[in-house]
Write a protein that holds these residues in place. Structure first.
Motif, mmCIF file in Angstrom:
data_model
loop_
_atom_site.group_PDB
_atom_site.id
_atom_site.type_symbol
_atom_site.label_atom_id
_atom_site.label_comp_id
_atom_site.label_asym_id
_atom_site.label_seq_id
_atom_site.Cartn_x
_atom_site.Cartn_y
_atom_site.Cartn_z
ATOM 1 N N ILE A 54 -1.401 1.241 -5.811
ATOM 2 C CA ILE A 54 -0.967 -0.013 -6.255
ATOM 3 C C ILE A 54 -0.512 -0.127 -7.915
ATOM 4 N N ILE A 105 -1.473 -2.340 1.198
ATOM 5 C CA ILE A 105 -0.664 -1.856 0.117
ATOM 6 C C ILE A 105 0.815 -1.735 0.123
ATOM 7 N N VAL A 122 -7.998 0.477 -2.567
ATOM 8 C CA VAL A 122 -6.972 0.456 -3.791
ATOM 9 C C VAL A 122 -7.933 0.690 -5.036
#
Length: 438
Positions: free
Chosen positions: A236, A352, A386
């Motif tokens: 990210i 994502i 993430v």
């Protein structure tokens, strides 16, 4: 998929990723000029890492976040090699969606403008006969979705597929998606007509390098170069804000209207992701009734409708795009400022890819996930994937929704559901299915 897995292994390698020129990577002047005309003047990390290795003849697995220039990382060296020995079908690029196939084709066309490049796009929703004739002409580059290419292999005859037997490059773009069970059968059919792995270069690229991709290292005669930027936690971008709203399921539409019409958001372009095509259509109609400039993108639309919808959003004629995961991978839409997860995806990697539609190429962006009582497990899995915990979105409150949008949105939803039921009843549904097959 099993055939592909048995053909390939990988040899891990690292290269320096300091900024350099495209000339230094081994590209010819004509390609550098073409890149400059596309406003691409400095190579990205994945381009620096992969282009020289591909030019050396190595197979390649490239993993990097969305917006990092993966298409150029494989298209540029393919065209460099093509300029040295142009013939027949030189490269086959397989990708999971029609929209991404068309986008990749556009980039090949721009990059190969000075080379008299011939290419064909083989995707569903278009005429099979026309596509078969295009394949018979042996274009240099074929960009295809596995399902439609498998249809041609099974039914269009040897003249149409003969060129595929001598390809020098096979590219799997969004490889982690292509190597899932849903594509396995069609991928096997496509692989069955190609030259053996040792006689071609195979390039796999994706924003998320999944276990299925990494398992290709089991056994291989080929020297495979791997470049994966960073770890799971930096898939990210740092410029992306990740927030959530915890709300009851039955009032999500009202919260969405309040979110999109806030003074700080009313001019922002946004993609609203949902899990089902039906939800996308109903939600589009709700927002349209509430005077939001909106369009939709999902698999139940005809190819013309999908192209028109994406074109409207790119041209900013529509401010909001309501989409399924058809729009989550690879599409380059620079104007996206906000991503809303109206439905939470089951797979953290899909999250994502979705939020990767914003905060691209160093720009800022934000994502807001609508979390209901049924989504807690999914959110925890996403946060673990993430490496970051979402923060609460503070600009929309329950009292605001009740005052400004709850009643109007409820009425709009009722009207939208009635319209959807009329459009999808009996003869209307059959007529649309026939049109989609043409």
């Amino acid at each position: 998929m099993s055939k592909l897995a048995s053909e390939h292994g990988m040899l891990k390698s690292t290269v320096p990723v300091k900024p350099r020129s495209f000339e230094a990577l081994g590209l010819s002047k004509s390609l550098v000029v073409a890149l400059n005309s596309m406003a691409i003047r400095r190579p990205s990390q994945i381009q620096i890492a992969c282009i020289p290795q591909i030019l050396k003849g190595r197979d390649c697995i490239g993993g990097a976040r969305t917006g990092s220039g993966k298409t150029i990382a494989f298209a540029a060296p393919i065209l460099e090699k093509l300029s040295e020995d142009p013939f027949g079908v030189f490269a086959l690029v397989l990708t999971p969606t029609r929209e991404l196939a068309l986008q990749i084709s556009e980039q090949f066309a721009a990059l190969g403008a000075s080379m008299n490049l011939k290419q064909a796009v083989i995707v569903g929703g278009m005429d099979m006969v026309t596509q078969g004739l295009a394949l018979q002409k042996r274009p240099h580059v074929v960009v295809a979705t596995p399902g439609r290419l498998a249809d041609h292999i099974s039914s269009s005859g040897e003249e149409a597929i003969a060129g595929l037997r001598r390809i020098k490059f096979l590219v799997l773009d969004e490889a982690d998606r292509l190597l899932t069970p849903g594509f396995a059968e069609d991928l096997e059919v496509c692989m069955g007509v190609m030259t053996k792995a040792k006689n071609r270069q195979t390039l796999l690229f994706s924003a998320t390098v999944s276990q299925s991709v990494m398992q290709l290292k089991e056994s291989s005669e080929n020297d495979i170069f791997i470049h994966e930027v960073g770890s799971n936690s930096i898939s990210i971008p740092d410029t992306l804000g990740q927030t959530y709203l915890f709300i009851p399921t039955h009032v999500r539409e009202a919260y969405l209207v309040s979110l999109l019409t806030l003074p700080l958001n009313e001019k922002k372009s946004a993609i609203v992701f949902v899990n089902r095509a039906t939800t996308a259509e109903v939600l589009k109609q709700v927002l349209r009734i509430m005077d939001v400039r909106v369009t939709s993108l999902h698999s139940q639309l005809s190819q013309r409708e999908r192209m028109d919808s994406l074109g409207r959003f790119r041209a900013e004629a529509a401010r909001v795009l309501v989409a399924t995961d058809v729009a989550s991978r690879g599409l380059d839409i620079p104007v996206v400022q906000m991503v809303v997860n109206f439905d939470i995806p089951a797979d953290p990697d899909d999250y994502i890819h979705r939020v990767g539609r914003t905060a691209r190429a160093g720009r800022a962006g934000e994502s807001i996930s609508f979390v209901t009582e049924h989504d807690i497990v999914r959110i925890k899995a996403i946060e673990e994937r993430v490496g970051k915990v979402m923060t609460k979105y503070e600009h929309v409150t329950e009292s605001m929704v009740i005052r400004h949008s709850l009643q109007q949105t409820s009425n709009a939803k009722r009207e939208a559901l009635m319209d959807w039921e009329r459009e999808n009843s009996g003869s209307s549904r059959r007529k649309r299915k026939i049109e989609q097959r043409r």
